[in-house]
Design a protein around this motif. Structure first.
Motif, PDB file in Angstrom:
ATOM      1  N   LYS A   1       0.737  -1.243   0.105  1.00 21.57           N
ATOM      2  CA  LYS A   1       0.379   0.004  -0.125  1.00 21.57           C
ATOM      3  C   LYS A   1       1.062   1.324  -0.067  1.00 21.57           C
ATOM      4  O   LYS A   1       0.214   2.309  -0.476  1.00 21.57           O
TER       5      LYS A   1
ATOM      6  N   GLN B   1       1.721   1.950  -3.563  1.00 23.96           N
ATOM      7  CA  GLN B   1       1.173   2.215  -4.170  1.00 23.96           C
ATOM      8  C   GLN B   1       1.104   4.176  -3.858  1.00 23.96           C
ATOM      9  O   GLN B   1       0.423   4.789  -4.443  1.00 23.96           O
TER      10      GLN B   1
ATOM     11  N   TYR C   1       1.110   6.707  -6.688  1.00 24.26           N
ATOM     12  CA  TYR C   1       0.299   7.723  -6.679  1.00 24.26           C
ATOM     13  C   TYR C   1       0.422   8.797  -6.896  1.00 24.26           C
ATOM     14  O   TYR C   1       0.119   9.992  -7.695  1.00 24.26           O
TER      15      TYR C   1
ATOM     16  N   ASP D   1      -1.143   1.212 -10.383  1.00 25.87           N
ATOM     17  CA  ASP D   1      -2.078   0.577  -9.956  1.00 25.87           C
ATOM     18  C   ASP D   1      -2.574   1.221  -8.063  1.00 25.87           C
ATOM     19  O   ASP D   1      -1.428   1.450  -6.966  1.00 25.87           O
TER      20      ASP D   1
ATOM     21  N   ASN E   1      -5.464  -0.225  -6.480  1.00 27.11           N
ATOM     22  CA  ASN E   1      -6.483  -1.254  -5.723  1.00 27.11           C
ATOM     23  C   ASN E   1      -6.250  -1.211  -4.769  1.00 27.11           C
ATOM     24  O   ASN E   1      -7.766  -1.612  -4.307  1.00 27.11           O
ATOM     25  N   LEU E   2      -5.186  -0.786  -3.989  1.00 22.02           N
ATOM     26  CA  LEU E   2      -5.397  -1.341  -2.544  1.00 22.02           C
ATOM     27  C   LEU E   2      -5.597   0.229  -1.592  1.00 22.02           C
ATOM     28  O   LEU E   2      -5.786   0.098  -0.665  1.00 22.02           O
TER      29      LEU E   2
ATOM     30  N   SER F   1      -8.785   2.967  -0.707  1.00 17.36           N
ATOM     31  CA  SER F   1      -9.689   3.648  -1.061  1.00 17.36           C
ATOM     32  C   SER F   1     -10.191   4.797  -1.651  1.00 17.36           C
ATOM     33  O   SER F   1      -9.646   4.971  -1.786  1.00 17.36           O
ATOM     34  N   ASN F   2     -11.390   4.784  -1.981  1.00 19.14           N
ATOM     35  CA  ASN F   2     -12.114   5.831  -2.472  1.00 19.14           C
ATOM     36  C   ASN F   2     -11.733   7.111  -1.478  1.00 19.14           C
ATOM     37  O   ASN F   2     -11.231   8.095  -1.801  1.00 19.14           O
TER      38      ASN F   2
ATOM     39  N   ARG G   1      -7.390   8.340  -1.107  1.00 17.01           N
ATOM     40  CA  ARG G   1      -6.943   8.477  -2.914  1.00 17.01           C
ATOM     41  C   ARG G   1      -8.049  10.052  -2.107  1.00 17.01           C
ATOM     42  O   ARG G   1      -7.238  11.004  -2.627  1.00 17.01           O
TER      43      ARG G   1
END
Length: 166
Positions: free
Chosen positions: A7, A10, A14, A101, A103-104, A106-107, A110
């Protein structure tokens, strides 16, 4: 709390992907965007995004697993960086080699990261470091020791992101 390395990777990817075109975007800015993302999320939702340990350093909070995670992202050809000499130090500029990626994440996670990027990503390294020095978790920690996320609940209004009821 258990650190989630995947995570964390990510989150790094991001943020790098979203900020790579900013001239000011280097290691110090990335450190602080990660810190405020994790600690703001903790203040709002009472959980960390990554459960990373942030250490009090002279220039502000530093994520303890950063180098290991970045090295893995580079080995996976997801990010890279340019190291440029500037006066008496090196400036690292990070950039993304592919879409992250997420995918780990959550909204809500983010959303918190995006809000931090929107608010702070235009600051240069000195400005964002100075800003981080005003945040309660950094102020109360001892140098070279971990920051306690519980102190987000005692932040000054300038740093607080949670709406508290009177």
């Amino acid at each position: 709390m258990t650190f989630n390395k995947e995570k964390m990777k990510q989150v790094i990817h991001y943020i790098v992907h979203k900020c790579q075109d900013k001239d000011n975007f280097g290691k110090t800015v990335l450190y602080k965007l990660m810190y405020f993302s994790d600690f703001n999320h903790y203040e709002i939702y009472e959980t960390s995004i990554t459960d990373e340990t942030y250490i009090k350093r002279e220039n502000g909070p530093v994520p303890s697993s950063f180098d290991k995670c970045c090295n893995e992202l580079e080995e996976e050809y997801k990010i890279d960086n340019e190291k440029k000499p500037v006066l008496s130090y090196y400036r690292y500029h990070y950039f993304s080699l592919k879409d992250p990626d997420i995918n780990l994440l959550s909204n809500n996670e983010r959303k918190v990261i995006d809000n931090v990027i929107e608010k702070l990503s235009s600051m240069n390294a000195r400005s964002i470091s100075d800003y981080s020095h005003g945040d309660k978790p950094w102020r109360v920690a001892e140098f070279t020791k971990p920051l306690d996320p519980e102190f987000v609940f005692y932040r000054d209004d300038e740093y607080s992101v949670r709406v508290y009821e009177d």
